[in-house]
Write a protein that holds these residues in place. Sequence first.
Motif: not given
Length: 227
Positions: A36, A38-45, A51, A167, A184
């Motif tokens: 969860e 990790e997903a916040q980091w990927e979204r830039g939150v 993280c 990233r 990426t």
Amino acid sequence: MIDAPSFVAIDFDGTVTDVDIIDAVLQQFARPEWQEVEAQWERGVIGSRECLERQMAMIDQPLGRILDYVDGFSIDASFKEFTRFLADRRIRYAIVSDGFQVFIERLLANAGLADVPVFANQLSEGQGRLRTLFPYARPGCNSANCKCAAVSGPGNERSLIVIGDGRSDFCLARRAFHVFTKATLSGYCRENSIPYTPFDDFSEITALMRSKRARLTPLRTAEVGKD
């Protein structure tokens, strides 16, 4: 054409290694909530510093056991020859990673490369818990390791080459003379008209940099990166 880069900045996880070592460690030892974060980091939150702090706090294992697990991974077999090539030509270089130095140095030492310079985050153990430290974090930068600051120095950007995969390399890639890419980072360079060359292993980079006919000058947009 570039005869002698002033500095070569090399990412580690997913670049020198085929897998992201931190992700592998988290999958093996952390509570499931790490995904969860990790997903916040990927979204830039959140940035990578927050993280990593939160994720490593989800591991309740001694560092020694984690390092034993890390020993099961290896680096690109052609990386050693690449570092020898750079050293022979007195080209300055370093691993500049948003990962943890203790993991990186462990794998480098296992490959007989204990002398490779490393700029990365710190992970230690105290009072039965893992402790994170980010010596290359900078105010105003969300990264745990501000790679742009880590490689700054007299002449470093005159002909800076960046080698990376994702990233954490985006910002530094914008300041590079040329970028060698995986994953990426290739798409990012293509979308932002940054001169880049995709690669599979370090033998390709060694061959290209060794060739006197290699063209690493900025390319026209239509020519940039052919995957």
